[in-house]
Design an enzyme around this catalytic site. Structure first.
Site, PDB file in Angstrom:
ATOM      1  N   SER A   6       8.413   5.295   4.950  1.00  0.00           N
ATOM      2  CA  SER A   6       9.446   4.486   4.310  1.00  0.00           C
ATOM      3  C   SER A   6       9.193   4.426   2.807  1.00  0.00           C
ATOM      4  O   SER A   6       8.180   4.912   2.325  1.00  0.00           O
ATOM      5  CB  SER A   6       9.443   3.069   4.888  1.00  0.00           C
ATOM      6  OG  SER A   6       9.213   3.087   6.278  1.00  0.00           O
ATOM      7  N   ASP A  47       0.869  -1.172   0.000  1.00  0.00           N
ATOM      8  CA  ASP A  47       0.000   0.000   0.000  1.00  0.00           C
ATOM      9  C   ASP A  47       0.908   1.225   0.000  1.00  0.00           C
ATOM     10  O   ASP A  47       1.928   1.250   0.705  1.00  0.00           O
ATOM     11  CB  ASP A  47      -0.854   0.048   1.260  1.00  0.00           C
ATOM     12  CG  ASP A  47      -1.950  -1.012   1.294  1.00  0.00           C
ATOM     13  OD1 ASP A  47      -1.997  -1.860   0.381  1.00  0.00           O
ATOM     14  OD2 ASP A  47      -2.756  -0.989   2.247  1.00  0.00           O
ATOM     15  N   HIS A  53       5.605  -6.927  -0.154  1.00  0.00           N
ATOM     16  CA  HIS A  53       5.408  -8.288  -0.649  1.00  0.00           C
ATOM     17  C   HIS A  53       6.064  -8.502  -2.011  1.00  0.00           C
ATOM     18  O   HIS A  53       6.485  -7.547  -2.674  1.00  0.00           O
ATOM     19  CB  HIS A  53       3.900  -8.570  -0.745  1.00  0.00           C
ATOM     20  CG  HIS A  53       3.193  -8.517   0.577  1.00  0.00           C
ATOM     21  ND1 HIS A  53       2.612  -9.620   1.160  1.00  0.00           N
ATOM     22  CD2 HIS A  53       2.975  -7.485   1.444  1.00  0.00           C
ATOM     23  CE1 HIS A  53       2.077  -9.277   2.319  1.00  0.00           C
ATOM     24  NE2 HIS A  53       2.272  -7.982   2.508  1.00  0.00           N
TER      25      HIS A  53
END
Length: 295
Positions: A256, A113, A169
């Site tokens: 981040s 996301d 991921h």
């Protein structure tokens, strides 16, 4: 104001920035440009803040944070009361049904996301520009022989703000190498900082690894730390087969960035992402959703 494009509503929206006042103070005034960013980027400050976020007492901030930033906790595995600290909440896990992984082998998905800015064609020197600053892959990964393989390739920059899901991921099945660590500072990755600090991504602490992808050739994954990011934690097993959508790792507290680097002629991006990126505007994306297609 931090404006981004919401591809679901097809509208521009303003990001509700966590710590907006502090970021503006540090990065948007004459004193801040010379002194405060250097202080905020120090490892000792980030380590101290990370330890505070690991304390049991830090749990008192979770409910306030959820309410202020309207975080939908039904998407996550645990309830607010179940978290042992603010950091435990920060890298919370999604429930299995809250994100759908697009398993079409020819379609390229988002690894997380966040807000995506794409450079579809780096130049022949394997360089690209972000917020007016020029970056080179040599500086980013510090491996000249490897960076040459990605000239004219695609660079995807996913910015994770503190309110986002902070796990990342794999975008395809394959084999992933061990991470290489590059020490650095801890500047903010907020757009305000990106416009005022020269080459944040190549100054900050970062790690990179190579996913030997089954369908998109070798992809370089770069994880970039930022102000108050306690750690970059890799949860995958190197050199063992991974599946599309499986977890690679997570960030502890703070904003981040995940950067993906692809070779030339591997994918073409979705039209809305291309259009907004040319304008210098990020597009909000969710883990598992299609953002491009294999050529």
């Amino acid at each position: 104001m931090v404006k981004y494009y919401n591809r679901q509503t097809k509208q521009y929206e303003e990001e509700n920035v966590a710590g907006k006042g502090a970021i503006s103070l540090i990065y948007s005034n004459p004193i801040g440009n010379n002194l405060l960013p250097k202080l905020a980027s120090k490892k000792v400050l980030t380590d101290f803040y990370g330890k505070c976020c690991n304390l049991k007492l830090s749990r008192i901030y979770i409910k306030k944070f959820v309410k202020k930033f309207n975080i939908d906790m039904t998407e996550y595995e645990n309830d607010i009361k179940d978290f042992k600290s603010f950091n435990d909440f920060f890298y919370r896990e999604l429930s299995p049904k809250s994100r759908v992984i697009n398993n079409n082998k020819s379609e390229f998905i988002s690894p997380c996301d966040g807000k995506l800015l794409a450079i579809e064609h780096m130049d022949s020197n394997s360089s690209f520009r972000v917020k007016g600053f020029k970056y080179t892959l040599d500086d980013l990964i510090q491996d000249k022989s490897l960076s040459k393989l990605y000239k004219n390739g695609t660079c995807l920059i996913f910015r994770l703000c503190p309110t986002d899901y902070h796990r990342f991921h794999f975008i395809d099945s394959g084999i992933c190498t061990c991470s290489s660590h590059i020490n650095g500072r801890y500047y903010s990755v907020n757009p305000v900082a990106l416009k005022n600090i020269d080459k944040v991504f190549t100054e900050n602490k970062r790690e990179y690894s190579i996913l030997k992808s089954d369908n998109f050739d070798d992809i370089i994954y770069v994880e970039v730390g930022a102000t108050f990011v306690g750690s970059i934690v890799q949860t995958y097993q190197p050199d063992i087969k991974v599946t599309k959508g499986s977890e690679k790792g997570y960030f502890k507290f703070g904003g981040s960035t995940v950067i993906l680097l692809l070779k030339e002629g591997i994918i073409t991006l979705d039209k809305d992402i291309k259009t907004q990126s040319i304008l210098g505007i990020e597009t909000s994306v969710k883990l598992g959703e299609k953002i491009g297609v294999r050529l």
